[in-house]
Design an enzyme around this catalytic site. Structure first.
Site, PDB file in Angstrom:
ATOM      1  N   HIS A 399       0.820  -1.224   0.000  1.00 59.92           N
ATOM      2  CA  HIS A 399       0.000   0.000   0.000  1.00 59.92           C
ATOM      3  C   HIS A 399       0.853   1.272   0.000  1.00 59.92           C
ATOM      4  CE1 HIS A 399      -3.691   2.009  -0.063  1.00 59.92           C
ATOM      5  NE2 HIS A 399      -4.330   1.399   0.924  1.00 59.92           N
ATOM      6  N   ASP A 403      -2.398   1.883  -4.663  1.00 57.99           N
ATOM      7  CA  ASP A 403      -3.616   2.221  -3.922  1.00 57.99           C
ATOM      8  C   ASP A 403      -4.731   1.227  -4.242  1.00 57.99           C
ATOM      9  OD1 ASP A 403      -4.925   3.093  -6.285  1.00 57.99           O
ATOM     10  OD2 ASP A 403      -3.888   5.022  -6.124  1.00 57.99           O
TER      11      ASP A 403
END
Ligand code: COA
Length: 428
Positions: A399, A403
Site C-alpha cells: 500500500h 492504492d
C-alpha cells in the site's frame, strides 16, 4: 589447505549441507564432487578445485555452512596447491548448479565406500539420526528403493531404548521393531517414545523463510478479494487440453491466469514493480512481466518465475510451467528460474481453500492467491438458478506504492479476461 565455500551469488551468505560425496582419507581430484548444498535459491553441487586427499570435513549434514569459510581441508603434495586461490574473492567458480551438474561434474575418479551420507533419506531424518547418535547405515529403510523413512529411525530408536536391539544384528532388529509395535499391546513406554516432544533447529530453506517473511511482514499490505466465474475458461481449457496432450504438454488453467495477468499489467504497469526494500525510497516499474508461480515442491515452497510472459503464447506458458514443475519436483530449480520475478500468482486452490492472505514476495509489490474451483448455484440474467464454477482471488498489494482503486481496477481487467477467455485472443 583449507578449501573455502565459494560465493554462489544472489547474496547468499550460508547454505545447508545436504550430502557429502567424500570422506576423510578419500583421494580427490579437480572437478570431483565434494558435497551438495541447498540455499533458498537452489540445490548446488560443489566441486573440487584441487587434487589431493581429503583431510577433514568441516560440517555435518544438516549444518549451515558459511560462504567464505572452510568447507573441507585437503592434504596436497608440496608445490601442488595454489594457497592464494583458496580465498573465494576473484576465484573461479567452484560450483555447478544442479541445472548443469550432469554435464559439468564428472563422476568421482575413485569409488567411494558407501557411508552414512550416501544413505537414501531426507535431511529431517538425518537430523533425527544425528540427535539420537544413530549410524544410518545400521538402519534398514522400508521406503521405495530402500529409502530410510522417519518411522524406520524412530522404530530403531525405540528398539534400542527398549533393549531389543541386538548390537550384532541391528538391521534385523530395525525391521522387527515395527512388527513388535503394531502386534504388541500399546504399552505406555511405546507411546511415550512415539509422542515425545521434539525440538529441532530451524535451518536451510525454513530459516531463509523466517528471515524473508519477517521482513515482508513489515510491508503495509492492502488486501482485495473477488470471485471469478470460471465456466467459460473451464470449457476452453477442456477443448484445448487434448490438442496439448498430443504435443506432450499439460495444459492447466494457470497459463490462462498468467496471460490474463500480463495483459492486465500492460494497462496497469505500476503493479509490475520492485521497491527498494527497507525504506521504500524508489519504485522501479519493470519492463518484463516475469511472473512468479508459487510452487509446492518436495523441498518446500519455491517461487520460480516465467520470464517475459508478455511475449509468450498460452501454449508456451504451459510448456514453461511444465518445465518448472518438473525441475521443482526433482529439486533442481536454479537461480536463473528463481530470481528476477516481478509479480506473483499463488494457486493455493490446487491444494484447497477459498480465500487466502498471501505475503508479498519482496521486492515485488503485488501477489495474488487463487482459491479452489467450486461449483455453486448462481442466478443468471433471467433470475434462473444455474450451476457456476467459481474461483476466488485474494490480492495483497504494497500500500506504500499501490492504492486500493488501482488494485481493484487491475483485478477487474484480469477477471474480465478470465471470464471471457476469447477476448484474450484479441490482445495476443
Ligand atoms: N482449484 C481446483 N483444482 C485446481 C486448481 C484450483 N485452483 N488449480 C489446479 N487445479 C487442478 C488442475 O485442474 C489439475 O487437475 P486436472 O489435470 O485433473 O484437470 C490438478 O489440479 C493439478 O494441477 P497442477 O498441474 O498442479 O496445477 P496448476 O498448473 O494449476 O498449478 C502449481 C501448478 C505449481 C501452481 C501447483 O501445482 C502448486 O504447487 N500450487 C501450490 C501453490 C502454493 O503452495 N501456494 C502457497 C504459497 S504460501
Amino acid at each position: 589447505m583449507d578449501f573455502n565455500l565459494a560465493d554462489i551469488g544472489e547474496g547468499i551468505a550460508e547454505v545447508e549441507i545436504m550430502q557429502w560425496f567424500v570422506k576423510p582419507g578419500d583421494p580427490i581430484m579437480q572437478f570431483d564432487r565434494v558435497c551438495e548444498v541447498q540455499s533458498d535459491k537452489a540445490t548446488v553441487e560443489i566441486t573440487s578445485r584441487y587434487d589431493g586427499v581429503i583431510d577433514k570435513l568441516c560440517y555435518d549434514i544438516g549444518d549451515m555452512a558459511a560462504v567464505g569459510q572452510p568447507l573441507i581441508t585437503i592434504k596436497m603434495e608440496a608445490g601442488a596447491g595454489e594457497p592464494e586461490s583458496a580465498d573465494i574473492k576473484g576465484a573461479p567458480p567452484s560450483t555447478a548448479s544442479s541445472d548443469t551438474a550432469s554435464t559439468s561434474s564428472s563422476p568421482p575418479k575413485k569409488k567411494v565406500k558407501i557411508d552414512a551420507s550416501k544413505v537414501l533419506t531426507s535431511p529431517a531424518v538425518r537430523r533425527i539420526a544425528k540427535e539420537e547418535s544413530i549410524d544410518l547405515t545400521e538402519v534398514v529403510g522400508t521406503g521405495p528403493k530402500g529409502r530410510l523413512l522417519k518411522e524406520d529411525v524412530l522404530n530403531y530408536v525405540e528398539a534400542r531404548n527398549n533393549g531389543t536391539l541386538p548390537s550384532s544384528n541391528a538391521k534385523e532388529a530395525s525391521i522387527n521393531a515395527p512388527v513388535q509395535n503394531t502386534a504388541g499391546s500399546s504399552s505406555p513406554t511405546q507411546h511415550e517414545a512415539v509422542f515425545e516432544d521434539r525440538t529441532i533447529k530451524i535451518k536451510g530453506l525454513q530459516r531463509i523463510m523466517v528471515k524473508t517473511m519477517e521482513a515482508a511482514n513489515m510491508i503495509p499490505t492492502f488486501g482485495y478479494c473477488d470471485e471469478i466465474e470460471m465456466n467459460a475458461l473451464v470449457e476452453v481449457r477442456r477443448q484445448l487440453k487434448e490438442t496439448c496432450v498430443k504435443q506432450d504438454i499439460n495444459l492447466s488453467t494457470m497459463p490462462f491466469f498468467l496471460k490474463a495477468a500480463s495483459l492486465a499489467l500492460l494497462e496497469y504497469p505500476q503493479l509490475n514493480a520492485h521497491v527498494t526494500c527497507e525504506h521504500c525510497t524508489e519504485v522501479t516499474y519493470k519492463g518484463s512481466h516475469n511472473i512468479g508461480v508459487a510452487m509446492d515442491t518436495p523441498r518446500g515452497l519455491l517461487v520460480p518465475n516465467i520470464k517475459n510472459v508478455q511475449h509468450k503464447t498460452i501454449k508456451e506458458l504451459a510448456m514453461e510451467l511444465n518445465r518448472l514443475q518438473k525441475l521443482g519436483s526433482e529439486g533442481k530449480l536454479g537461480p536463473a528460474d528463481l530470481s528476477g520475478g516481478t509479480f506473483t500468482l499463488s494457486n493455493i486452490g490446487a491444494i484447497g481453500g477459498t480465500y487466502a492472505s498471501p505475503i508479498i514476495v519482496m521486492p515485488e509489490v503485488v501477489i495474488g492467491a487463487l482459491g479452489k474451483f467450486q461449483t455453486v448455484p448462481r442466478y443468471n440474467d433471467k433470475m434462473e438458478v444455474r450451476p457456476c464454477t467459481i474461483m476466488s482471488v485474494s490480492w495483497a498489494a504494497d500500500h506504500r506504492v499501490v492504492d486500493g482503486a488501482t488494485m481493484a481496477r487491475f483485478s477487474n481487467v484480469w477477471k474480465t479476461y478470465i471470464e471471457n477467455p476469447n477476448t484474450m485472443l484479441l490482445d495476443l
